[in-house]
Enzyme design. Structure first.
Site, PDB file in Angstrom:
ATOM      1  N   HIS A 160       0.816  -1.220   0.000  1.00 50.46           N
ATOM      2  CA  HIS A 160       0.000   0.000   0.000  1.00 50.46           C
ATOM      3  C   HIS A 160       0.851   1.274   0.000  1.00 50.46           C
ATOM      4  O   HIS A 160       0.308   2.366  -0.184  1.00 50.46           O
ATOM      5  CB  HIS A 160      -0.930   0.022   1.217  1.00 50.46           C
ATOM      6  CG  HIS A 160      -1.991  -1.025   1.204  1.00 50.46           C
ATOM      7  ND1 HIS A 160      -2.880  -1.174   0.170  1.00 50.46           N
ATOM      8  CD2 HIS A 160      -2.305  -1.993   2.109  1.00 50.46           C
ATOM      9  CE1 HIS A 160      -3.711  -2.183   0.430  1.00 50.46           C
ATOM     10  NE2 HIS A 160      -3.363  -2.694   1.588  1.00 50.46           N
ATOM     11  N   ASP A 196      -2.800 -10.410  -2.569  1.00 53.36           N
ATOM     12  CA  ASP A 196      -3.394  -9.983  -1.304  1.00 53.36           C
ATOM     13  C   ASP A 196      -4.879  -9.665  -1.513  1.00 53.36           C
ATOM     14  O   ASP A 196      -5.293  -9.299  -2.623  1.00 53.36           O
ATOM     15  CB  ASP A 196      -2.659  -8.733  -0.816  1.00 53.36           C
ATOM     16  CG  ASP A 196      -2.980  -8.343   0.607  1.00 53.36           C
ATOM     17  OD1 ASP A 196      -2.168  -8.641   1.492  1.00 53.36           O
ATOM     18  OD2 ASP A 196      -4.042  -7.714   0.831  1.00 53.36           O
ATOM     19  N   HIS A 198      -6.421  -7.139  -0.521  1.00 57.34           N
ATOM     20  CA  HIS A 198      -6.577  -5.700  -0.745  1.00 57.34           C
ATOM     21  C   HIS A 198      -5.703  -5.248  -1.911  1.00 57.34           C
ATOM     22  O   HIS A 198      -4.560  -5.681  -2.065  1.00 57.34           O
ATOM     23  CB  HIS A 198      -6.202  -4.933   0.518  1.00 57.34           C
ATOM     24  CG  HIS A 198      -6.972  -5.380   1.727  1.00 57.34           C
ATOM     25  ND1 HIS A 198      -6.467  -6.306   2.625  1.00 57.34           N
ATOM     26  CD2 HIS A 198      -8.214  -5.057   2.160  1.00 57.34           C
ATOM     27  CE1 HIS A 198      -7.363  -6.526   3.565  1.00 57.34           C
ATOM     28  NE2 HIS A 198      -8.431  -5.784   3.311  1.00 57.34           N
ATOM     29  N   ASP A 285      -4.466 -12.984   3.211  1.00 59.58           N
ATOM     30  CA  ASP A 285      -5.724 -12.570   3.821  1.00 59.58           C
ATOM     31  C   ASP A 285      -6.918 -12.914   2.930  1.00 59.58           C
ATOM     32  O   ASP A 285      -8.052 -12.527   3.225  1.00 59.58           O
ATOM     33  CB  ASP A 285      -5.724 -11.076   4.170  1.00 59.58           C
ATOM     34  CG  ASP A 285      -5.149 -10.195   3.079  1.00 59.58           C
ATOM     35  OD1 ASP A 285      -4.780 -10.718   2.015  1.00 59.58           O
ATOM     36  OD2 ASP A 285      -5.058  -8.975   3.296  1.00 59.58           O
TER      37      ASP A 285
END
Length: 343
Positions: A160, A196, A198, A285
């Site tokens: 991120h 991931d 996200h 995740d």
């Protein structure tokens, strides 16, 4: 498989974050890496080594000097003011505000360089993030020197983090730093795949106008899932990077068949790109028991993921990203790596 790990990650140990408007204990915690390390050693997958110090130069190839200087000094500046608690931002320069002038006020600086209130800075954040970048660079060097694959086992995660901002628990973008190291080492085409839950918004921002690094991300649809403001399918790159960014946003709750269809599409593009090396932002995740995500992969299916990546036949660097079902994170990560080794 070589694994590179530094105990310095434990210095980044936030006590709390703001999640859905509430102050809660941090989901991203030192135990995440500890469980992965234990599982890796238990599985006997390979040697665990400390990273080499590569200096700041390869990190500056990705991150702006002004931003790196901020990360290096911010905790000491806070402590000099008598601060002892974790640092969280409270104000941000949104549309219409200036971001070219760095304020003198420390709280304003936090907002200038961040995009959420879920990423606390602690006394050991800079040291931990820097060690993580060196883990990724050492893993990349091992692969560049002939290893089939290597694993950067570090935290906090990185995907991120952008050129000059942090958020999503991420401060330095380890996967982007490794991909850039391949390019600087002579690779004309590199693939970076983010699995991931996200979207890897920071990685996309870094490479969006470049054609030498193909970035792809399989993730929860940003209309409902963090980080919300990036990761749509129509984001395909800009300038010379047009066509070299691919997002596969899937609705929360999507079944595993749909997830693996997206993986297959991403693998086909990696082959078409003619990639000479692969960097994997390895978030687990996507696990069915993850507390902040909504996909349904189970531990055996992570092995399938690893085997499919192995079938690409590329020199590969795995970089640990998310995964917040802490008790299961080690088994899930090792399942990917074991699948790759078996494949």
């Amino acid at each position: 498989m070589r694994c590179f790990h530094s105990p310095l990650h434990r210095g980044h140990a936030g006590t709390h974050e703001i999640y859905r408007g509430e102050l809660v204990p941090c989901f991203e915690k030192p135990e995440r890496a500890d469980f992965v390390l234990q599982a890796f050693q238990r599985a006997g997958l390979g040697e665990v080594s400390a990273p080499e110090d590569h200096g700041l130069a390869p990190i500056e190839r990705i991150h702006a000097p002004r931003y790196l200087a901020f990360l290096a000094r911010v905790w000491d500046a806070w402590a000099a003011q008598g601060g002892t608690r974790d640092l969280l931002p409270a104000v941000w320069p949104t549309r219409g505000f200036r971001d070219d002038i760095e304020p003198d006020n420390l709280v304003a600086q936090l907002g200038l360089y961040s995009f959420d209130s879920g990423s606390p800075i602690t006394a050991g954040t800079w040291t931990a993030a820097l060690a993580g970048a060196h883990c990724a660079l050492t893993a990349q060097a091992a692969v560049a020197q002939g290893a089939r694959a290597a694993f950067s086992l570090a935290r906090p995660p990185g995907h991120h983090a952008g050129t000059d901002f942090y958020g999503g628990y991420c401060f330095l973008n380890h996967a982007a730093i490794a991909a850039q190291a391949f390019v600087d080492g002579g690779a004309a085409r590199v693939a970076l795949l983010d699995v991931d839950y996200h979207h890897g918004n920071g990685t996309q921002q870094i490479f969006y106008q470049r054609s030498d690094v193909l970035f792809q991300s399989i993730h929860g649809d940003p209309r409902t899932e963090y980080p919300f403001y990036l990761g749509h399918a129509d984001e395909t790159g800009a300038g010379t990077g047009l066509g070299f960014n691919a997002n596969y946003p899937l609705p929360a709750g999507s079944d595993n068949t749909r997830w693996f269809e997206a993986l297959e599409a991403a693998c086909r593009r990696i082959v078409a790109h003619g990639a000479e090396a692969l960097v994997v932002s390895l978030g687990v995740d996507t696990f069915e028991g993850d507390p902040i995500s909504r996909f349904h992969l189970r531990t055996p299916e992570f092995k399938r993921l690893g085997a499919r990546l192995a079938a690409l036949g590329l020199p590969t660097v795995f970089v640990l990203e998310g995964g917040y079902a802490v008790a299961e994170i080690g088994d899930n990560v090792v399942s990917v790596l074991a699948g790759f080794e078996g494949g």
